[in-house]
Motif scaffolding. Structure first.
Motif, PDB file in Angstrom:
ATOM      1  N   THR A  61       0.835  -1.211   0.000  1.00  7.97           N
ATOM      2  CA  THR A  61       0.000   0.000   0.000  1.00  7.97           C
ATOM      3  C   THR A  61       0.863   1.252   0.000  1.00  7.97           C
ATOM      4  OG1 THR A  61      -1.791   1.181   1.135  1.00  7.97           O
ATOM      5  CG2 THR A  61      -0.177   0.093   2.533  1.00  7.97           C
ATOM      6  N   THR A  62       0.331   2.287  -0.606  1.00 10.18           N
ATOM      7  CA  THR A  62       0.979   3.599  -0.547  1.00 10.18           C
ATOM      8  C   THR A  62       0.250   4.513   0.435  1.00 10.18           C
ATOM      9  OG1 THR A  62      -0.361   4.389  -2.415  1.00 10.18           O
ATOM     10  CG2 THR A  62       1.807   3.444  -2.919  1.00 10.18           C
ATOM     11  N   LYS A  63      -0.809   3.975   1.051  1.00  4.96           N
ATOM     12  CA  LYS A  63      -1.604   4.752   2.006  1.00  4.96           C
ATOM     13  C   LYS A  63      -0.872   4.850   3.361  1.00  4.96           C
ATOM     14  CE  LYS A  63      -5.167   5.093  -0.821  1.00  4.96           C
ATOM     15  NZ  LYS A  63      -6.355   4.252  -0.623  1.00  4.96           N
ATOM     16  N   PRO A  64      -1.234   5.833   4.179  1.00  8.49           N
ATOM     17  CA  PRO A  64      -0.606   5.954   5.496  1.00  8.49           C
ATOM     18  C   PRO A  64      -0.872   4.722   6.358  1.00  8.49           C
ATOM     19  CG  PRO A  64      -1.859   7.931   4.936  1.00  8.49           C
ATOM     20  CD  PRO A  64      -2.223   6.900   3.920  1.00  8.49           C
ATOM     21  N   PHE A  65       0.116   4.345   7.152  1.00 12.87           N
ATOM     22  CA  PHE A  65      -0.070   3.296   8.146  1.00 12.87           C
ATOM     23  C   PHE A  65       0.712   3.680   9.395  1.00 12.87           C
ATOM     24  CE2 PHE A  65       3.791   1.990   6.022  1.00 12.87           C
ATOM     25  CZ  PHE A  65       4.577   1.391   7.007  1.00 12.87           C
ATOM     26  N   CYS A  66       0.453   2.969  10.460  1.00 10.03           N
ATOM     27  CA  CYS A  66       1.025   3.303  11.767  1.00 10.03           C
ATOM     28  C   CYS A  66       1.937   2.170  12.240  1.00 10.03           C
ATOM     29  CB  CYS A  66      -0.122   3.513  12.765  1.00 10.03           C
ATOM     30  SG  CYS A  66       0.383   3.777  14.486  1.00 10.03           S
ATOM     31  N   LEU A  67       2.955   2.503  12.997  1.00  8.51           N
ATOM     32  CA  LEU A  67       3.781   1.505  13.681  1.00  8.51           C
ATOM     33  C   LEU A  67       3.532   1.643  15.172  1.00  8.51           C
ATOM     34  CD1 LEU A  67       6.023  -0.677  13.527  1.00  8.51           C
ATOM     35  CD2 LEU A  67       7.674   1.179  13.908  1.00  8.51           C
ATOM     36  N   ASN A  68       3.072   0.558  15.797  1.00  5.27           N
ATOM     37  CA  ASN A  68       2.876   0.560  17.245  1.00  5.27           C
ATOM     38  C   ASN A  68       4.130   0.042  17.930  1.00  5.27           C
ATOM     39  OD1 ASN A  68       1.813  -1.591  19.661  1.00  5.27           O
ATOM     40  ND2 ASN A  68       1.306   0.560  19.874  1.00  5.27           N
ATOM     41  N   ILE A  69       4.627   0.814  18.889  1.00  6.38           N
ATOM     42  CA  ILE A  69       5.828   0.434  19.631  1.00  6.38           C
ATOM     43  C   ILE A  69       5.469   0.288  21.116  1.00  6.38           C
ATOM     44  CG2 ILE A  69       8.202   1.047  20.210  1.00  6.38           C
ATOM     45  CD1 ILE A  69       8.255   2.822  17.720  1.00  6.38           C
ATOM     46  N   PRO A  70       5.431  -0.940  21.640  1.00  2.65           N
ATOM     47  CA  PRO A  70       5.169  -1.149  23.068  1.00  2.65           C
ATOM     48  C   PRO A  70       6.472  -0.959  23.856  1.00  2.65           C
ATOM     49  CG  PRO A  70       5.326  -3.265  21.959  1.00  2.65           C
ATOM     50  CD  PRO A  70       5.546  -2.203  20.906  1.00  2.65           C
ATOM     51  N   ILE A  71       6.626   0.183  24.441  1.00  4.89           N
ATOM     52  CA  ILE A  71       7.906   0.655  24.966  1.00  4.89           C
ATOM     53  C   ILE A  71       8.563  -0.310  25.949  1.00  4.89           C
ATOM     54  CG2 ILE A  71       8.983   2.507  26.324  1.00  4.89           C
ATOM     55  CD1 ILE A  71       6.710   4.327  25.117  1.00  4.89           C
ATOM     56  N   ALA A  72       7.804  -0.816  26.903  1.00  5.41           N
ATOM     57  CA  ALA A  72       8.392  -1.605  27.991  1.00  5.41           C
ATOM     58  C   ALA A  72       8.842  -2.998  27.568  1.00  5.41           C
ATOM     59  CB  ALA A  72       7.399  -1.713  29.148  1.00  5.41           C
ATOM     60  N   VAL A  73       8.311  -3.501  26.472  1.00  6.38           N
ATOM     61  CA  VAL A  73       8.609  -4.897  26.107  1.00  6.38           C
ATOM     62  C   VAL A  73       9.389  -5.038  24.801  1.00  6.38           C
ATOM     63  CG1 VAL A  73       6.595  -5.762  27.350  1.00  6.38           C
ATOM     64  CG2 VAL A  73       6.383  -5.219  24.912  1.00  6.38           C
ATOM     65  N   GLN A  74       9.563  -3.984  24.046  1.00 10.66           N
ATOM     66  CA  GLN A  74      10.269  -4.061  22.772  1.00 10.66           C
ATOM     67  C   GLN A  74      11.777  -4.179  23.034  1.00 10.66           C
ATOM     68  OE1 GLN A  74      12.059  -4.297  19.550  1.00 10.66           O
ATOM     69  NE2 GLN A  74       9.837  -4.504  19.393  1.00 10.66           N
ATOM     70  N   PRO A  75      12.387  -5.322  22.665  1.00 11.34           N
ATOM     71  CA  PRO A  75      13.798  -5.557  22.999  1.00 11.34           C
ATOM     72  C   PRO A  75      14.783  -4.678  22.244  1.00 11.34           C
ATOM     73  CG  PRO A  75      12.970  -7.312  21.598  1.00 11.34           C
ATOM     74  CD  PRO A  75      11.787  -6.469  21.972  1.00 11.34           C
ATOM     75  N   ASP A  76      14.430  -4.269  21.014  1.00 12.08           N
ATOM     76  CA  ASP A  76      15.300  -3.406  20.207  1.00 12.08           C
ATOM     77  C   ASP A  76      14.684  -2.016  20.087  1.00 12.08           C
ATOM     78  OD1 ASP A  76      17.052  -5.498  19.808  1.00 12.08           O
ATOM     79  OD2 ASP A  76      16.192  -6.088  17.884  1.00 12.08           O
ATOM     80  N   LEU A  77      14.270  -1.478  21.199  1.00 11.50           N
ATOM     81  CA  LEU A  77      13.464  -0.262  21.222  1.00 11.50           C
ATOM     82  C   LEU A  77      14.050   0.865  20.375  1.00 11.50           C
ATOM     83  CD1 LEU A  77      11.049   1.302  22.315  1.00 11.50           C
ATOM     84  CD2 LEU A  77      12.361   1.771  24.393  1.00 11.50           C
ATOM     85  N   HIS A  78      15.285   1.218  20.596  1.00 10.93           N
ATOM     86  CA  HIS A  78      15.864   2.364  19.899  1.00 10.93           C
ATOM     87  C   HIS A  78      16.103   2.058  18.423  1.00 10.93           C
ATOM     88  CE1 HIS A  78      16.284   4.877  23.454  1.00 10.93           C
ATOM     89  NE2 HIS A  78      16.653   3.789  24.102  1.00 10.93           N
ATOM     90  N   LYS A  79      16.400   0.820  18.103  1.00  8.21           N
ATOM     91  CA  LYS A  79      16.547   0.433  16.696  1.00  8.21           C
ATOM     92  C   LYS A  79      15.204   0.534  15.973  1.00  8.21           C
ATOM     93  CE  LYS A  79      20.448  -2.785  17.129  1.00  8.21           C
ATOM     94  NZ  LYS A  79      20.867  -4.199  16.923  1.00  8.21           N
ATOM     95  N   VAL A  80      14.135   0.123  16.657  1.00  8.23           N
ATOM     96  CA  VAL A  80      12.802   0.190  16.051  1.00  8.23           C
ATOM     97  C   VAL A  80      12.387   1.640  15.845  1.00  8.23           C
ATOM     98  CG1 VAL A  80      10.344  -0.300  16.419  1.00  8.23           C
ATOM     99  CG2 VAL A  80      12.060  -2.071  16.866  1.00  8.23           C
ATOM    100  N   VAL A  81      12.693   2.497  16.810  1.00  9.20           N
ATOM    101  CA  VAL A  81      12.399   3.924  16.642  1.00  9.20           C
ATOM    102  C   VAL A  81      13.157   4.475  15.437  1.00  9.20           C
ATOM    103  CG1 VAL A  81      12.654   6.225  17.668  1.00  9.20           C
ATOM    104  CG2 VAL A  81      11.830   4.319  19.074  1.00  9.20           C
ATOM    105  N   SER A  82      14.382   4.039  15.252  1.00  7.67           N
ATOM    106  CA  SER A  82      15.171   4.493  14.110  1.00  7.67           C
ATOM    107  C   SER A  82      14.547   4.063  12.786  1.00  7.67           C
ATOM    108  CB  SER A  82      16.604   3.947  14.195  1.00  7.67           C
ATOM    109  OG  SER A  82      17.278   4.502  15.310  1.00  7.67           O
TER     110      SER A  82
END
Length: 317
Positions: A61-82
């Motif tokens: 899709t070329t339409k907007p989509f969202c990425l959900n980041i569960p802060i406390a449990v995401q093991p690669d938190l800063h990489k995922v934010v990047s």
């Protein structure tokens, strides 16, 4: 134009919930293509796996989509934010933790930030930190839930009253009547998870969808109260196993292992319902079909319009 649709550049004020590790590109893209906001859940996946799914969504899709980041449990938190910046993702939802370290960084790059909350206090804090949209989740919702146990009907009008940014309701919504009711409470839209599982595009085990269709008003069970880890699940033999563990005095580590994402995938993706759990909200009792995402969204919106017209023509309004 609905303020949520304007901010998210969607046709309908309907957002997909994060859904943790059973989130997948096909469903995310289908929801965005149909006019809602599809959401890819990072869950506890490694950054490399999250990136593969992001790339797949963008191929579909070329339409907007969202990425959900569960802060406390995401093991690669800063990489995922990047990855948000690398792949130019325009909407991010932050849940399960303190969003303070991330909101400003995301907004500086032009990202629309959604914060998932379970109380007025959390909503006010998120707004003060710069969140663009609040998702207020009631106790009817599937999966990990707040120990406050506040229902959607009571939570939404209080949050709407307390903040000035758009509020989205989550928990207990799955049809047009529910959408209309939420809008009447002052929210700008809805977030759904369980209802999207029972769609043609949801890549989950057929047993999961079958059990949702068979569910009723008492078809979900809350586990984890004894250790402060509240979670709403579809009632299955594995749910009974979890309840027995609690009765026997389960430790936090034991409960976490028994409800981790490996167990979730075992039930939801592999169909091993005696070996893993199935997240489900109380709305499962209203689900009686498995439409395409497109048909579901169109039906919901049309039903909401029809219900509103009926109310306007009645003596109630």
């Amino acid at each position: 134009m609905n303020i949520l649709c304007k901010k998210l550049k969607t046709r309908y004020p309907i957002i997909q919930g994060g859904m943790g590790n059973i989130s997948h590109a096909e469903l995310t893209a289908a929801i965005s293509e149909a006019g809602g906001l599809g959401t890819l859940g990072a869950g506890t996946m490694a950054a490399e796996e999250v990136e593969r799914e992001i790339i797949k969504v963008k191929q579909l899709t070329t339409k907007p989509f969202c990425l959900n980041i569960p802060i406390a449990v995401q093991p690669d938190l800063h990489k995922v934010v990047s990855l948000v910046f690398t792949h130019h993702i325009r909407v991010v939802s932050l849940s399960a933790g303190n969003p303070a370290p991330f909101i400003e960084v995301l907004k500086e790059k032009g990202v629309t930030v959604i914060c998932v909350v379970a109380s007025v206090k959390q909503a006010q804090k998120a707004e003060k930190l710069g969140a663009d949209i609040i998702v207020a989740e009631g106790f009817e919702a599937a999966g990990i839930n707040s120990s406050f146990e506040t229902t959607t009907l009571t939570l939404i009008p209080q949050v709407v009253k307390a903040v000035s940014i758009p509020v989205v309701a989550a928990g207990g919504i799955g049809n047009g009547a529910g959408l209309l009711a939420i809008l009447a409470l002052g929210a700008s839209g809805v977030q759904m998870g369980t209802r999207f599982i029972a769609t043609k595009e949801a890549v989950v085990h057929p047993t999961y969808k079958e059990l949702l269709l068979k569910s009723n008003d008492t078809g979900t069970t809350v586990v984890g109260r004894s250790i402060g880890k509240v979670r709403r699940l579809l009632h299955t033999s594995y749910t009974e196993t979890l309840q027995q563990m609690e009765q026997q005095g389960v430790s936090m580590d034991e409960f976490n292992e028994a409800t981790n994402e490996v167990k979730h995938r075992a039930g939801a993706i592999e169909g091993k319902i005696a070996e893993g759990h199935l997240n489900a909200g109380q709305i499962s009792g209203l689900i009686d079909d498995v439409p395409s995402v497109k048909d579901l969204l169109e039906t919901m919106v049309n039903e909401a319009k029809e219900k509103l017209s009926h109310l306007q023509q009645s003596q109630l309004l």
